[in-house]
Design a protein around this motif. Structure first.
Motif, PDB file in Angstrom:
ATOM      1  N   LYS A 125       0.867  -1.076   0.074  1.00  0.00           N
ATOM      2  CA  LYS A 125       0.123  -0.218  -0.212  1.00  0.00           C
ATOM      3  C   LYS A 125       0.828   1.286   0.003  1.00  0.00           C
ATOM      4  O   LYS A 125       1.892   1.460   0.550  1.00  0.00           O
ATOM      5  CB  LYS A 125      -1.192   0.254   1.241  1.00  0.00           C
ATOM      6  N   MET A 126       0.465   2.189  -0.763  1.00  0.00           N
ATOM      7  CA  MET A 126       1.405   3.380  -1.084  1.00  0.00           C
ATOM      8  C   MET A 126       0.547   4.574  -1.385  1.00  0.00           C
ATOM      9  O   MET A 126      -0.565   4.381  -1.933  1.00  0.00           O
ATOM     10  CB  MET A 126       2.343   3.230  -2.137  1.00  0.00           C
ATOM     11  N   PRO A 127       0.882   5.857  -0.782  1.00  0.00           N
ATOM     12  CA  PRO A 127       0.059   7.025  -1.247  1.00  0.00           C
ATOM     13  C   PRO A 127       0.078   7.127  -2.714  1.00  0.00           C
ATOM     14  O   PRO A 127       1.083   6.851  -3.325  1.00  0.00           O
ATOM     15  CB  PRO A 127       0.860   8.127  -0.583  1.00  0.00           C
ATOM     16  N   LEU A 128      -1.105   7.561  -3.227  1.00  0.00           N
ATOM     17  CA  LEU A 128      -1.321   7.836  -4.873  1.00  0.00           C
ATOM     18  C   LEU A 128      -0.292   8.750  -5.428  1.00  0.00           C
ATOM     19  O   LEU A 128       0.337   8.444  -6.509  1.00  0.00           O
ATOM     20  CB  LEU A 128      -2.617   8.331  -5.119  1.00  0.00           C
ATOM     21  N   ASN A 129       0.284   9.908  -4.791  1.00  0.00           N
ATOM     22  CA  ASN A 129       1.178  10.691  -5.244  1.00  0.00           C
ATOM     23  C   ASN A 129       2.577  10.181  -5.218  1.00  0.00           C
ATOM     24  O   ASN A 129       3.338  10.764  -5.782  1.00  0.00           O
ATOM     25  CB  ASN A 129       0.948  11.905  -4.249  1.00  0.00           C
ATOM     26  N   HIS A 130       2.809   8.839  -4.697  1.00  0.00           N
ATOM     27  CA  HIS A 130       4.024   8.152  -4.752  1.00  0.00           C
ATOM     28  C   HIS A 130       4.005   7.350  -6.086  1.00  0.00           C
ATOM     29  O   HIS A 130       5.187   6.947  -6.574  1.00  0.00           O
ATOM     30  CB  HIS A 130       4.368   7.348  -3.553  1.00  0.00           C
ATOM     31  N   LEU A 131       2.894   7.192  -6.503  1.00  0.00           N
ATOM     32  CA  LEU A 131       2.935   6.304  -7.698  1.00  0.00           C
ATOM     33  C   LEU A 131       2.485   7.137  -9.140  1.00  0.00           C
ATOM     34  O   LEU A 131       2.795   6.473 -10.148  1.00  0.00           O
ATOM     35  CB  LEU A 131       1.852   5.032  -7.791  1.00  0.00           C
ATOM     36  N   ALA A 132       1.887   8.267  -9.072  1.00  0.00           N
ATOM     37  CA  ALA A 132       1.750   9.254 -10.064  1.00  0.00           C
ATOM     38  C   ALA A 132       1.824  10.500  -9.968  1.00  0.00           C
ATOM     39  O   ALA A 132       1.813  11.087  -8.639  1.00  0.00           O
ATOM     40  CB  ALA A 132       0.082   8.874 -10.425  1.00  0.00           C
ATOM     41  N   LEU A 133       2.204  11.217 -11.098  1.00  0.00           N
ATOM     42  CA  LEU A 133       1.881  12.649 -11.162  1.00  0.00           C
ATOM     43  C   LEU A 133       0.323  13.282 -11.323  1.00  0.00           C
ATOM     44  O   LEU A 133       0.130  13.158 -12.406  1.00  0.00           O
ATOM     45  CB  LEU A 133       2.873  13.435 -11.968  1.00  0.00           C
ATOM     46  N   VAL A 134      -0.061  14.104 -10.249  1.00  0.00           N
ATOM     47  CA  VAL A 134      -1.389  14.565 -10.243  1.00  0.00           C
ATOM     48  C   VAL A 134      -1.295  16.202 -10.822  1.00  0.00           C
ATOM     49  O   VAL A 134      -0.725  16.937 -10.316  1.00  0.00           O
ATOM     50  CB  VAL A 134      -2.212  14.810  -9.078  1.00  0.00           C
ATOM     51  N   SER A 135      -2.043  16.464 -12.017  1.00  0.00           N
ATOM     52  CA  SER A 135      -1.857  17.958 -12.270  1.00  0.00           C
ATOM     53  C   SER A 135      -3.390  18.105 -12.910  1.00  0.00           C
ATOM     54  O   SER A 135      -4.362  17.557 -12.894  1.00  0.00           O
ATOM     55  CB  SER A 135      -0.903  18.009 -13.575  1.00  0.00           C
ATOM     56  N   VAL A 136      -3.489  19.580 -12.941  1.00  0.00           N
ATOM     57  CA  VAL A 136      -4.928  20.222 -13.403  1.00  0.00           C
ATOM     58  C   VAL A 136      -4.739  20.443 -14.656  1.00  0.00           C
ATOM     59  O   VAL A 136      -3.883  21.479 -15.291  1.00  0.00           O
ATOM     60  CB  VAL A 136      -4.928  21.440 -12.413  1.00  0.00           C
ATOM     61  N   LEU A 137      -5.703  19.958 -15.542  1.00  0.00           N
ATOM     62  CA  LEU A 137      -5.979  20.137 -17.088  1.00  0.00           C
ATOM     63  C   LEU A 137      -6.853  21.652 -17.192  1.00  0.00           C
ATOM     64  O   LEU A 137      -6.424  22.098 -18.046  1.00  0.00           O
ATOM     65  CB  LEU A 137      -6.502  19.091 -17.663  1.00  0.00           C
ATOM     66  N   ASP A 138      -7.558  21.737 -16.296  1.00  0.00           N
ATOM     67  CA  ASP A 138      -8.571  23.010 -16.472  1.00  0.00           C
ATOM     68  C   ASP A 138      -9.434  23.004 -15.059  1.00  0.00           C
ATOM     69  O   ASP A 138      -9.118  21.942 -14.152  1.00  0.00           O
ATOM     70  CB  ASP A 138      -9.405  22.789 -17.528  1.00  0.00           C
ATOM     71  N   PRO A 139     -10.081  24.070 -14.798  1.00  0.00           N
ATOM     72  CA  PRO A 139     -10.573  23.878 -13.266  1.00  0.00           C
ATOM     73  C   PRO A 139     -11.520  22.816 -12.823  1.00  0.00           C
ATOM     74  O   PRO A 139     -11.811  22.749 -11.673  1.00  0.00           O
ATOM     75  CB  PRO A 139     -11.447  25.340 -13.478  1.00  0.00           C
ATOM     76  N   LYS A 140     -11.866  22.097 -13.968  1.00  0.00           N
ATOM     77  CA  LYS A 140     -12.868  21.184 -13.702  1.00  0.00           C
ATOM     78  C   LYS A 140     -12.513  19.441 -13.876  1.00  0.00           C
ATOM     79  O   LYS A 140     -12.938  18.542 -13.739  1.00  0.00           O
ATOM     80  CB  LYS A 140     -14.209  21.052 -14.681  1.00  0.00           C
ATOM     81  N   THR A 141     -11.047  19.534 -14.232  1.00  0.00           N
ATOM     82  CA  THR A 141     -10.609  18.105 -14.717  1.00  0.00           C
ATOM     83  C   THR A 141      -9.039  18.203 -14.110  1.00  0.00           C
ATOM     84  O   THR A 141      -8.271  18.952 -14.382  1.00  0.00           O
ATOM     85  CB  THR A 141     -10.346  18.176 -16.197  1.00  0.00           C
ATOM     86  N   LEU A 142      -8.969  16.659 -13.861  1.00  0.00           N
ATOM     87  CA  LEU A 142      -7.708  16.231 -13.190  1.00  0.00           C
ATOM     88  C   LEU A 142      -6.940  15.328 -14.150  1.00  0.00           C
ATOM     89  O   LEU A 142      -7.656  14.507 -14.711  1.00  0.00           O
ATOM     90  CB  LEU A 142      -7.737  15.575 -11.968  1.00  0.00           C
ATOM     91  N   SER A 143      -5.603  15.380 -14.130  1.00  0.00           N
ATOM     92  CA  SER A 143      -4.879  14.294 -15.100  1.00  0.00           C
ATOM     93  C   SER A 143      -3.729  13.654 -14.177  1.00  0.00           C
ATOM     94  O   SER A 143      -3.184  14.007 -13.089  1.00  0.00           O
ATOM     95  CB  SER A 143      -4.110  14.900 -15.906  1.00  0.00           C
TER      96      SER A 143
END
Length: 267
Positions: free
Chosen positions: A132-150
């Protein structure tokens, strides 16, 4: 015969003069004894040496042996400087208050608003390969627009596990696979959802304030215990500084919560 008596007289006179200058030489004649040192005792007509140490040497040694302290030395030895506990008390209180603020920040980040924020997925735990690992250790989370995450996984093979963890979270997100990444749209909040989120923020604010006040009380108790060894002015100063520190962190918590409520209601 006369010459012999003169020689004896001269010899005796020289001996007396020498004895006056010396404390260790004794001259004996057949008919009389001459003693010129106070360190010799007369026993009958014979002389015995008093081998004890001379008075002035004895007195000197006694003075060194006792090693008497002067009044100044005694006085200085009786006064102990009170320890400066101020920095330690304030550092401990500040550390505990900062920990409370950090916990509040993590809790507020978990609350979903109507706007996309990269940190809103940080609390999600992903199980991959039995670990078990935190999500931010496995992926890069960024904002595509004010309503969308990548969500871009560092290892493409973990994309399925990432998707499963996001769907299972209480955020209400339903990410879609877009090539080797996940794209998550942030749904608009309902009125009921907004009210529920604001109540959670208010409760979180009260919890962190209680933690800060407990840290304050612990610091004041430490100061109180050391009060007997500190001047009253010093105790008052430390208590005032702890109170100012408390107000600073309480205001920080209130500002964070107000900002989160604004983010929720204006989304």
């Amino acid at each position: 015969m006369m010459a012999m008596l003169v020689r004896r007289a001269l010899s005796s006179r020289n001996a007396i003069g020498f004895l006056r200058r010396s404390s260790v030489v004794v001259v004996q004649s057949r008919d009389f004894s001459i003693i010129s040192s106070p360190n010799l005792m007369m026993v009958g007509r014979d002389l015995q040496f008093d081998m004890s140490m001379p008075d002035f040497l004895r007195d000197t040694r006694r003075g060194f042996a006792k090693g008497k302290k002067s009044k100044d030395d005694s006085a200085s030895g009786m006064v102990d400087a009170a320890p400066d506990i101020g920095p330690t008390v304030k550092a401990a209180a500040s550390s505990q208050m900062e920990a409370a603020i950090d916990a509040l920040s993590r809790d507020l980040t978990k609350l979903r608003t109507g706007r996309a924020a990269p940190g809103m997925l940080d609390h999600i735990v992903v199980e991959t390969g039995g670990v078990k690992m935190p999500l931010n250790h496995l992926a890069l989370v960024s904002v595509l627009d004010p309503k969308t995450l990548s969500v871009n996984p560092y290892d493409p093979d973990t994309v399925k596990e990432l998707e499963k963890a996001i769907v299972a979270s209480p955020l209400g997100l339903n990410p879609k696979l877009d090539g080797q990444r996940l794209v998550a749209s942030i749904p608009a909040l309902t009125k009921e959802h907004i009210q529920a989120m604001c109540k959670i923020v208010t409760k979180s604010s009260e919890v962190v304030k209680q933690s800060i006040r407990r840290a304050r009380q612990k610091a004041l108790d430490t100061i109180k215990k050391a009060g007997s060894s500190l001047p009253k002015d010093e105790v008052k100063r430390l208590e005032k500084e702890v109170d100012e520190l408390t107000k600073k962190f309480v205001k920080s918590a209130e500002d964070m919560c107000k900002s989160k409520e604004k983010e929720i209601t204006e989304a």
